[in-house]
Design a protein around this motif. Structure first.
Motif, mmCIF file in Angstrom:
data_model
loop_
_atom_site.group_PDB
_atom_site.id
_atom_site.type_symbol
_atom_site.label_atom_id
_atom_site.label_comp_id
_atom_site.label_asym_id
_atom_site.label_seq_id
_atom_site.Cartn_x
_atom_site.Cartn_y
_atom_site.Cartn_z
ATOM 1 N N ASN A 93 0.827 -1.188 0.000
ATOM 2 C CA ASN A 93 0.000 0.000 0.000
ATOM 3 C C ASN A 93 0.871 1.252 0.000
ATOM 4 O O ASN A 93 0.561 2.236 -0.641
ATOM 5 N N ARG A 94 1.963 1.153 0.755
ATOM 6 C CA ARG A 94 2.879 2.264 0.850
ATOM 7 C C ARG A 94 3.591 2.506 -0.488
ATOM 8 O O ARG A 94 3.794 3.648 -0.895
ATOM 9 N N ILE A 95 3.927 1.482 -1.223
ATOM 10 C CA ILE A 95 4.585 1.605 -2.523
ATOM 11 C C ILE A 95 3.629 2.194 -3.547
ATOM 12 O O ILE A 95 4.011 3.060 -4.331
ATOM 13 N N SER A 96 2.399 1.795 -3.567
ATOM 14 C CA SER A 96 1.467 2.324 -4.547
ATOM 15 C C SER A 96 1.160 3.800 -4.270
ATOM 16 O O SER A 96 0.995 4.587 -5.186
ATOM 17 N N ARG A 97 1.112 4.184 -2.978
ATOM 18 C CA ARG A 97 0.918 5.590 -2.658
ATOM 19 C C ARG A 97 2.099 6.431 -3.139
ATOM 20 O O ARG A 97 1.934 7.500 -3.689
ATOM 21 N N ARG A 98 3.289 5.867 -2.871
ATOM 22 C CA ARG A 98 4.480 6.568 -3.286
ATOM 23 C C ARG A 98 4.513 6.688 -4.811
ATOM 24 O O ARG A 98 4.870 7.731 -5.353
ATOM 25 N N SER A 99 4.125 5.672 -5.535
ATOM 26 C CA SER A 99 4.086 5.696 -7.005
ATOM 27 C C SER A 99 3.101 6.742 -7.496
ATOM 28 O O SER A 99 3.372 7.467 -8.467
ATOM 29 N N MET A 100 1.967 6.832 -6.834
ATOM 30 C CA MET A 100 0.966 7.806 -7.244
ATOM 31 C C MET A 100 1.459 9.233 -6.978
ATOM 32 O O MET A 100 1.222 10.137 -7.778
ATOM 33 N N VAL A 104 4.606 10.230 -6.957
ATOM 34 C CA VAL A 104 5.637 10.504 -7.955
ATOM 35 C C VAL A 104 4.979 10.797 -9.301
ATOM 36 O O VAL A 104 5.343 11.755 -10.004
ATOM 37 N N ALA A 105 3.976 10.026 -9.686
ATOM 38 C CA ALA A 105 3.274 10.245 -10.948
ATOM 39 C C ALA A 105 2.572 11.603 -10.945
ATOM 40 O O ALA A 105 2.596 12.344 -11.944
#
Length: 119
Positions: free
Chosen positions: A2-9, A11-12
């Motif tokens: 969940n933390r990685i997908s938030r970080r990806s969003m 950054v995007a």
């Protein structure tokens, strides 16, 4: 995860906000100049005013012929205004009569005309 997908969003989103922006260049706009009639009117008014500035009494004006006549003492001053084939305006000053009593009159009239035309 969940933390990685938030970080990806995040950054995007940062990349999207930092995207390219097009700065439009100012457009050249053609400004129409004065018409031949307007230029003639300005020259006519300046010529008549120049005669008056130098103490000449306007005795006749024939706009169609482009002629302004005036007198100052025993001297006659004539302004001739013509529109030439290329659209430019030509102004001539002539003196006759007792011009020897005021030989600088024609030059002063011409200088007054130039001042009135902003030259």
């Amino acid at each position: 995860m969940n933390r990685i997908s938030r970080r990806s969003m995040l950054v995007a989103a940062a990349f999207l906000l930092n995207g390219c922006y097009y700065y439009p260049q100012p457009m050249a706009v053609a400004v129409p100049g004065p018409t031949a009639g307007q230029r003639f009117d300005r020259s006519w008014n300046a010529a008549a005013g120049a005669l008056s500035d130098q103490g000449a009494t306007i005795t006749s004006q024939d706009r169609g012929a482009g002629v302004i006549r005036g007198t100052r003492g025993a001297a006659t001053v004539v302004a001739t205004i013509q529109t030439l084939a290329d659209g430019s305006i030509q102004v001539k000053f002539d003196t006759s009569g007792a011009t020897d009593t005021d030989p600088g009159l024609i030059h002063r009239v011409s200088d007054s005309y130039d001042r009135r035309m902003g030259r």
